[in-house]
Each structure stands twice: as structure tokens, then as C-alpha cells.
Write an enzyme that holds these catalytic residues in place. Sequence first.
Site, PDB file in Angstrom:
ATOM      1  N   HIS A  80       0.843  -1.190   0.000  1.00 33.31           N
ATOM      2  CA  HIS A  80       0.000   0.000   0.000  1.00 33.31           C
ATOM      3  C   HIS A  80       0.879   1.241   0.000  1.00 33.31           C
ATOM      4  O   HIS A  80       1.952   1.257   0.605  1.00 33.31           O
ATOM      5  CB  HIS A  80      -0.894   0.024   1.243  1.00 33.31           C
ATOM      6  N   THR A 131      12.008 -10.996   2.413  1.00 34.71           N
ATOM      7  CA  THR A 131      11.977  -9.562   2.163  1.00 34.71           C
ATOM      8  C   THR A 131      13.059  -9.104   1.204  1.00 34.71           C
ATOM      9  O   THR A 131      13.067  -7.950   0.790  1.00 34.71           O
ATOM     10  CB  THR A 131      12.151  -8.785   3.483  1.00 34.71           C
TER      11      THR A 131
END
Length: 159
Positions: A80, A131
Site C-alpha cells: 500500500h 523480504t
Amino acid sequence: AYEIRPRDWSSDVCSSDLIKLGENLFLYRDLYLETQGSALIEICDNAVISRGVHIVAHSSIRVGEGSMIGEYSSIRDANHVFQSTGSLREAGHSGRPVTIGREVWIGRGSTILAGVTIGDRAVIGANSVVTRDVPPGEVVGGAPARALHRQDAQRAFAA
């Protein structure tokens, strides 16, 4: 190529019609595939996608030939956009491609985040959060995932 028919295998497809499926796939029930805009999901030949896996693309996600993704894993190529004002829901997404090499094993419950490349023959331990990039042949695990072991990816392909 494989045709997706959710009614036949109890899965959800929310797509802009940019999902490419190879041949000889094993797709378990309750798979969720979603593309937004011009995003692409590509699942190459001989891959196995287990029950409850979520693959959501705002940019692109490629699962290499012969790779296996364990139950309830999540692969998402976007985050987001966070702004100081306004609604988070309406702020949009920022996407970066995810590439999963050939013969990669992703353990149950793992999460692969935006921008990650996983090299050929790498192994992702169960419940890991990836990640950053994983080199070919590396075994990683944990949250965030870290190197646990290194194998010779080229030699493994020759075997």
C-alpha cells in the site's frame, strides 16, 4: 496451456485476464489468483501450487518451471502507498516484480514480498517472510528470512 475454471476446483480468480499457466501443473483447491490493471501472473510448466496459496500481482509475478509452493503461502508484489493524509484504502499500491526461479521449494505458510527474486533450486523454510533476494541454491528461513545453508544449484540440476 492450462485453462482456469474456478467452478471446477473451488478457487478464486480475480483477474484482468493476464494470467498465464504452463502445462502439467498441479493446482490444489482454494487457490487465489489476483491481477490488477496490466499486472501479470505467470506459472510455468510442472509447478505445484498447494491449497490456500494467494498470489496477488500489481506488477508481475513469475513462478519458474518445476517450483513448488506450500499450503497457505502468500506471494504479493505490491505494498500500500502510505500517505500522511487521506484514506489508506484509496491511496493505491506500489508494485515491484517478484521472480521465483526453477525448481524452487517454498515451504508452507511462507510470505514472499514485493521486489524479491528467488534463484533456481533455492529452498524457503516453512513460515518464512522473504523480504530480499535469495541466491540460487540457498536455503533460507525465519522472519525475516536469513541464510541457513548453501547448496550448489548447478550441480543439483545435473543430478
